[in-house]
Scaffold this active site. Structure first.
Site, mmCIF file in Angstrom:
data_model
loop_
_atom_site.group_PDB
_atom_site.id
_atom_site.type_symbol
_atom_site.label_atom_id
_atom_site.label_comp_id
_atom_site.label_asym_id
_atom_site.label_seq_id
_atom_site.Cartn_x
_atom_site.Cartn_y
_atom_site.Cartn_z
ATOM 1 N N ASP A 140 0.839 -1.199 0.000
ATOM 2 C CA ASP A 140 0.000 0.000 0.000
ATOM 3 C C ASP A 140 0.873 1.248 0.000
ATOM 4 O O ASP A 140 2.055 1.199 0.366
ATOM 5 C CB ASP A 140 -0.882 0.048 1.252
ATOM 6 C CG ASP A 140 -1.837 -1.112 1.367
ATOM 7 O OD1 ASP A 140 -2.119 -1.753 0.331
ATOM 8 O OD2 ASP A 140 -2.294 -1.387 2.483
ATOM 9 N N ASP A 142 1.182 4.247 2.194
ATOM 10 C CA ASP A 142 0.767 4.624 3.552
ATOM 11 C C ASP A 142 1.105 6.093 3.794
ATOM 12 O O ASP A 142 2.272 6.496 3.707
ATOM 13 C CB ASP A 142 1.482 3.751 4.584
ATOM 14 C CG ASP A 142 1.153 2.277 4.395
ATOM 15 O OD1 ASP A 142 -0.028 1.929 4.495
ATOM 16 O OD2 ASP A 142 2.080 1.488 4.134
#
Length: 213
Positions: A140, A142
């Protein structure tokens, strides 16, 4: 000496090299210990983590997420405040851009063009900070996004939602209030009357209108 009370979630903590062997004692398998001791000579940081029951009040609680080729585990460490050289917030999103995969860069560029106050944590930040391979095909992006008010949070989450719809990776962002508390951006976007808010002391449900009060 570092003011432990001033540290916030995701802050980077740089520890003096001679303290690292004590931090790692009993934490790792023998074959990766030399690689982790090299962490100290390279001047790499640990991360400030939430205090747990077994932590004494006179230590700085730290975490160290390892890259995939070192087992991808997260070490739970602690050191005395006197061993801390420096503490700093996570890197700015614009600074980590060169470490991002090419296919991520248009989405990151859209956030930077909107002048959102973003810092980066997680795999991309650690890849930038260490030069090691943290990112995988399922990583991801982040982010920590500073928001001053509910109006600011609503504007920011609308932008994140627009970028996330077109991004090749999942965007996992926390909205950070002036007090340092955090809420997930999708939770704010949902309009829920109660929000799960995180701080360095734990998590709690609070009324939506109280987040920026």
């Amino acid at each position: 000496m570092i003011d432990v009370a001033a540290l916030r979630r995701h802050d980077l903590v740089y520890v003096c090299s001679e303290a690292w062997s004590g931090l790692l004692h009993g934490q790792v398998e023998g074959e990766i210990e030399p690689d982790l001791l090299a962490w100290a000579t390279s001047g790499r940081p640990a991360i400030f983590r939430r205090r747990i029951c077994s932590d004494s009040m006179d230590i700085v609680p730290l975490g160290l997420p390892l890259p995939p080729d070192m087992g991808r585990k997260r070490l739970t460490l602690a050191c005395p405040p006197t061993a801390v050289i420096l503490a700093a917030p996570p890197p700015l999103l614009r600074d980590v851009l060169p470490a991002a995969p090419a296919r991520w860069r248009p989405a990151i560029g859209a956030l930077l063009e909107a002048d959102v106050s973003c810092r980066c944590f997680g795999s991309l930040a650690w890849q930038y900070l260490t030069g090691l391979s943290y990112l995988t095909g399922t990583s991801d992006l982040d982010l920590l996004v500073a928001c001053r008010s509910s109006v600011d949070a609503t504007r920011t989450t609308a932008l994140l939602n627009d970028v996330a719809e077109r991004a090749p990776m999942r965007i996992d962002a926390e909205l950070i209030t002036p007090r340092g508390t955090a809420v997930q951006w999708r939770e704010w976007l949902s309009g829920n009357p109660e929000l799960l808010v995180k701080s360095h002391t734990g998590s709690a449900l609070i009324a939506r209108e109280a987040l920026f009060a």
